[in-house]
Scaffold this active site. Structure first.
Site, PDB file in Angstrom:
ATOM      1  N   LYS A 105     -11.505  -3.749  -3.210  1.00 13.43           N
ATOM      2  CA  LYS A 105     -11.185  -4.000  -4.621  1.00 13.43           C
ATOM      3  C   LYS A 105     -12.377  -3.657  -5.512  1.00 13.43           C
ATOM      4  O   LYS A 105     -12.206  -3.178  -6.625  1.00 13.43           O
ATOM      5  CB  LYS A 105     -10.744  -5.454  -4.828  1.00 13.43           C
ATOM      6  CG  LYS A 105      -9.399  -5.720  -4.175  1.00 13.43           C
ATOM      7  CD  LYS A 105      -8.648  -6.875  -4.785  1.00 13.43           C
ATOM      8  CE  LYS A 105      -7.233  -6.914  -4.196  1.00 13.43           C
ATOM      9  NZ  LYS A 105      -6.411  -7.992  -4.688  1.00 13.43           N
ATOM     10  N   LYS A 154       1.127  -3.795  -4.213  1.00  9.93           N
ATOM     11  CA  LYS A 154       1.731  -3.858  -5.544  1.00  9.93           C
ATOM     12  C   LYS A 154       0.776  -3.385  -6.626  1.00  9.93           C
ATOM     13  O   LYS A 154       1.196  -3.086  -7.721  1.00  9.93           O
ATOM     14  CB  LYS A 154       2.287  -5.246  -5.847  1.00  9.93           C
ATOM     15  CG  LYS A 154       1.330  -6.411  -5.663  1.00  9.93           C
ATOM     16  CD  LYS A 154       2.012  -7.694  -6.123  1.00  9.93           C
ATOM     17  CE  LYS A 154       2.022  -8.790  -5.082  1.00  9.93           C
ATOM     18  NZ  LYS A 154       0.793  -9.568  -5.019  1.00  9.93           N
ATOM     19  N   LYS A 156      -2.246   0.625   2.903  1.00 10.39           N
ATOM     20  CA  LYS A 156      -1.161  -0.351   3.010  1.00 10.39           C
ATOM     21  C   LYS A 156      -0.281  -0.296   1.764  1.00 10.39           C
ATOM     22  O   LYS A 156      -0.754   0.074   0.685  1.00 10.39           O
ATOM     23  CB  LYS A 156      -1.715  -1.759   3.248  1.00 10.39           C
ATOM     24  CG  LYS A 156      -2.199  -2.487   2.017  1.00 10.39           C
ATOM     25  CD  LYS A 156      -2.568  -3.932   2.358  1.00 10.39           C
ATOM     26  CE  LYS A 156      -2.941  -4.712   1.112  1.00 10.39           C
ATOM     27  NZ  LYS A 156      -1.929  -5.595   0.591  1.00 10.39           N
TER      28      LYS A 156
END
Ligand code: ATP
Ligand code: LTN
Length: 332
Positions: free
Chosen positions: A116, A201, A198
């Site tokens: 992130k 969202k 992966k």
């Protein structure tokens, strides 16, 4: 671990966007099953989701979307405690206490932080770095034995276990040691546009994931345009990663065995396989989408569910927090 029964179970999901098929197969399906024979706590982790950029004016709506989504997949408030993390202040308080005994080096190893952080343009925050400590607080407050999650979260659950062990050794044996409960096969559903990532969202491309609330035509389009390898080989072990991912989705959604699926599609064209995959996914998601639309329309009812959940959660979390504070030497 084997399927938990007679245990305390806790898990969390971020209200950061549309729930997708990866969330459902990797986590939420197990959440629903575990309600049957365990004491379960499911938490919408709204304090976690603000560790990346978000829109405050829309945030209440996102939390209610997540609440309706969880009810639509089958979380039953009669059998589960469903609540919003920010409404139970014990989470943030225990977070601080646990942060004082968590070595920086352990947090630096966390791959979700590294991923992130790499995605963000500005410097990432202390909150993003400390995210797994708050997650440990979520789990330990309820003395959870089992934490149903996808594979990407296993490292965080192991860290929560280490934090609990360290606390128990240093102060007093307050916390149960949690373990991850990860589904076989569906633990890491990949992006439809890039099977090295992966399904997520927060991915920029909407084509990369199937949202639980996507309309049937949208689902079919996304599946028909999913990447594949050049030769149509349908094997759970020998196909390339893109096709293996589609096969895993087929198996998880249909409940059929690997052998039966390989046999059914041997010699087929991709188009035939993808049409069949779209059919099973649409059949599974249509009732969820319909329930969602009905539930999402009644905001008062959703807020009531969260208000009840908050009381039930606080009744467990507050005494655990008090015990931890006492063990650490505070006046309580
Ligand atoms: P984001 O993309 O914003 O990081 P996310 O899609 O990873 O979010 P989370 O709320 O972080 O969703 O995760 C909720 C649960 O879904 C977790 O248990 C996580 O392990 C699981 N999960 C998320 N993505 C997948 C996936 N692709 N395959 C299997 N399980 C997944
Ligand atoms: N970190 C998780 C969400 C999460 C969680 C939890 C999962 C927050 N607290 C407690 C299990 C138990 C994620 O990013 N998916």
């Amino acid at each position: 671990m084997d399927t938990p029964s007679g245990k305390t179970v806790l898990s969390g999901i971020q209200p950061s966007g549309s729930l997708h098929l990866g969330n459902y197969l990797g986590a939420l399906k197990q959440w629903v099953e575990l309600q049957e024979s365990n004491t379960v706590y499911y938490c919408i982790v709204d304090l976690h989701a603000i560790t990346v950029p978000y829109e405050p004016t829309e945030y209440q709506s996102r939390v209610l979307d997540a609440t309706a989504g969880l009810l639509a997949v089958g979380i039953d408030p009669e059998r589960s405690t469903l609540f919003a993390q920010s409404q139970v202040p014990a989470h943030t308080e225990l977070n601080w206490l646990l942060s004082t005994t968590t070595p920086l080096g352990e947090l630096e190893r966390m791959t979700q932080f590294k991923d992130k952080q790499a995605k963000q343009r500005e410097k990432s925050s202390l909150g993003l770095f400390a995210y797994p400590v708050l997650q440990a607080a979520d789990i330990l407050l309820y003395q959870a034995h089992a934490v149903p999650v996808g594979e990407d979260q296993v490292q965080h659950i192991e860290l929560a276990r280490d934090i609990a062990k360290r606390f128990n050794n240093r102060y007093a044996k307050i916390f149960t040691l949690p373990e991850a409960y990860v589904p076989k096969g569906a633990a890491r559903i990949k992006s439809l546009t890039d099977p090295t990532k992966k399904m997520s969202k927060s991915d920029e491309s909407e084509k990369s994931y199937i949202a639980l609330m996507d309309e049937p035509e949208v689902i079919r389009k996304k599946i028909m345009s999913a990447v594949t390898e050049t030769e149509p080989v349908f094997s759970f072990t020998d196909s390339g990663p893109a096709v293996q991912n589609l096969l895993q989705i087929f198996a998880a959604v249909s409940g059929e065995t690997h052998e039966a699926i390989e046999k059914q599609f041997a010699g087929s064209a991709y188009k035939t396989f993808k049409e069949a995959l779209a059919d099973v996914v649409i059949a599974q998601l249509t009732p969820i989408r319909e329930r969602y639309q009905e539930l999402r329309a009644d905001e008062n009812k959703l807020k009531e569910v969260l208000a009840t959940g908050r009381e039930q959660a606080a009744a467990i979390a507050n005494p655990t927090l008090a015990a931890a504070k006492e063990a650490m030497g505070f006046l309580v």
